[in-house]
Design an enzyme around this catalytic site. Structure first.
Site, PDB file in Angstrom:
ATOM      1  N   GLY A   1       0.822  -1.199   0.000  1.00  0.00           N
ATOM      2  CA  GLY A   1       0.000   0.000   0.000  1.00  0.00           C
ATOM      3  C   GLY A   1       0.858   1.250   0.000  1.00  0.00           C
ATOM      4  O   GLY A   1       2.077   1.192   0.184  1.00  0.00           O
ATOM      5  N   ASP A  11       8.407   6.122   8.379  1.00  0.00           N
ATOM      6  CA  ASP A  11       8.009   7.485   8.721  1.00  0.00           C
ATOM      7  C   ASP A  11       7.179   8.156   7.628  1.00  0.00           C
ATOM      8  O   ASP A  11       6.660   9.252   7.808  1.00  0.00           O
ATOM      9  CB  ASP A  11       9.226   8.348   9.056  1.00  0.00           C
ATOM     10  CG  ASP A  11      10.231   8.427   7.909  1.00  0.00           C
ATOM     11  OD1 ASP A  11       9.875   8.111   6.764  1.00  0.00           O
ATOM     12  OD2 ASP A  11      11.393   8.800   8.168  1.00  0.00           O
ATOM     13  N   ASP A  38       4.479  -4.830  -7.382  1.00  0.00           N
ATOM     14  CA  ASP A  38       3.850  -3.556  -7.018  1.00  0.00           C
ATOM     15  C   ASP A  38       4.451  -2.397  -7.799  1.00  0.00           C
ATOM     16  O   ASP A  38       3.931  -1.273  -7.735  1.00  0.00           O
ATOM     17  CB  ASP A  38       3.978  -3.304  -5.516  1.00  0.00           C
ATOM     18  CG  ASP A  38       5.419  -3.309  -5.044  1.00  0.00           C
ATOM     19  OD1 ASP A  38       6.044  -4.385  -5.100  1.00  0.00           O
ATOM     20  OD2 ASP A  38       5.926  -2.256  -4.607  1.00  0.00           O
TER      21      ASP A  38
END
Length: 488
Positions: A91, A126, A253
């Site tokens: 994702g 992060d 991906d």
């Protein structure tokens, strides 16, 4: 809002109308002190955007992820993927899709912020990016576009005014990426694994309508979708091979359904010709080496075909057979595209059965004598082989005679042949040492002039002008191999 209207944002966010499991709506993660580093004026204009307004305080706030543009609907897309062969949930862990810009010509493009902060999919990261890798993506993606290779584009890079912890503290940055869409093989893998067959059909229908509307009338539009993606990937990877581009992370991906190159992390261009060339620091086994790229694209396409099985036929065995038949044609398509491109690089218009052997013999000689890939074809084009290590070798002399004879067996003139070569062999590519030189000046010294000069030269790769010659030079000899890093 008035100022934002003047910028030219014209969003229609079709992805938000898909099932909620496909994405997560996301609040912005504002940054401390945004500063515009570079803006892509021509791209902005083609998108219908006002370049001057983009450079205003309001415009920079949007590019920094501090303000939602009018009509925007920020979201992080869900997807999965095989990363170096291992399947995992992924994702958008450091990206936000602001929305889909409709251009004055009615085209639809994703506007995405990369490095915009944590999302639901950050997996402990992060969610931020540093200036060097974002400028690197800007340089390489724009160079790829100029080379005529389908690619995502870079609209802008904004420095955030924050330091990001990596091996050391580095200046933070956000890249605005423009793409036909961010639908990936991994998007289909995610829905096939965690969604229903109905969800899968919705995604496939959406993809067809967005990227391949002509096949909606076909009897089996999902088989047509598979074939169209195979076709585009065969064309794309052949173009990578023809210019010596090494992606570095060909995970599922990072393979778009639209056929655009995406994700310029540890990518680089090959200098000395060697099919085993690897630059990525994380590709320790050479899975995505230069010579493996065509085969890994086929492997990724097989994973895509697997996701479509429920849509291809209600009978599982029949669906598998249909998918296998489609995938089996990929390598022939790739080879056809690659050989057609190689003929152009050698100034050959017609086809002969031994052309593949002629090309392969040249590549073997280049590897044997450690010849530079780009400069060898450039030297052939300008007929100046004395600048290459092949000059005067018995193997190349013999090959050159065969090549001249081959070019003589076509109707087109010598001048036409040389023009074809000039249009097919870039005089300049983003040489790794030149890219590093530009990044070092920009990041460490705040000097963007080196990058600006490089971008100007790379925007005209087939020009063969005198001001490009210094950018054709090879890096100084080194005992250390060049290594690239993903930046996360």
């Amino acid at each position: 809002m008035t100022n934002q209207n003047e910028t030219g944002w014209n969003f229609d966010n079709s992805y938000t109308r898909l099932p909620e499991s496909f994405f997560t709506s996301q609040n912005l993660n504002p940054v401390r002190s945004p500063n515009l580093i570079i803006i892509n004026g021509p791209l902005a204009k083609s998108l219908g955007l006002n370049v001057e307004r983009l450079q205003s305080e309001d415009g920079i706030a949007v590019l920094a992820g501090n303000r939602i543009p009018e009509g925007g609907s920020p979201l992080a897309q869900a997807y999965a993927g095989h990363q170096f062969g291992h399947f995992t949930m992924l994702g958008d862990g450091r990206a936000l899709l602001l929305g889909e810009q409709i251009t004055p010509h009615g085209e639809r493009y994703d506007i995405q912020l990369k490095g915009s902060g944590r999302t639901r999919y950050s997996r402990g990261g992060d969610g931020r990016a540093t200036l060097g890798p974002m400028l690197r993506e800007y340089i390489i993606s724009e160079a790829m576009n100029a080379l005529g290779i389908p690619t995502t584009r870079s609209l802008a890079v904004v420095e955030t005014g924050e330091n990001i912890a990596r091996e050391t503290y580095l200046p933070g940055a956000i890249l605005t990426r423009v793409a036909a869409s961010h639908i990936r093989v991994g998007t289909f893998q995610y829905v096939a694994k965690w969604g229903s067959d109905g969800d899968l059909r919705i995604l496939a229908d959406y993809t067809i309508k967005r990227h391949y509307p002509d096949i909606e009338v076909n009897e089996n539009q999902y088989l047509s979708l598979l074939k169209e993606v195979i076709k585009r990937q065969a064309e794309l990877v052949s173009k990578w091979q023809l210019v010596g581009f090494i992606h570095g992370v060909m995970n599922t991906d990072n393979m778009t359904i639209s056929g655009e190159t995406i994700d310029y992390g540890p990518c680089a261009f090959m200098d000395t010709y060697d099919p085993e060339t690897v630059f990525s620091s994380i590709d320790v086994q050479g899975r995505y080496a230069f010579g493996n790229q065509p085969y890994m694209a086929g492997w990724n396409l097989a994973r895509f075909a697997e996701t479509l099985l429920p849509l291809l036929h209600e009978n599982q065995d029949e669906a598998v057979k249909i998918a296998q038949d489609a995938i089996s044609g990929y390598m022939d398509l790739y080879q056809k595209n690659w050989l057609a491109g190689m003929r152009k690089k050698l100034g050959i218009f017609n086809e002969e059965e031994q052309d593949a052997t002629l090309v392969e013999d040249l590549l073997k000689i280049m590897q044997q004598y450690y010849a530079d890939y780009t400069n060898t074809f450039r030297a052939l084009t300008i007929e100046k082989m004395e600048d290459t290590p092949l000059n005067g070798t018995p193997e190349f002399t013999q090959w050159h005679e065969k090549w001249q004879a081959r070019r003589g067996r076509q109707e087109e003139s010598r001048e036409s042949s040389l023009e074809l070569m000039r249009n097919s062999n870039p005089a300049v590519i983003p040489r790794n040492h030149r890219v590093e030189e530009a990044l070092e000046a920009a990041v460490n010294e705040g000097d963007l002039s080196v990058m600006g000069k490089l971008l100007n030269v790379l925007s005209r790769p087939y020009e063969y002008s005198t001001d490009q010659e210094e950018f054709c030079s090879l890096p100084a000899p080194s005992n250390l191999p060049y290594r690239t890093f993903c930046g996360t």
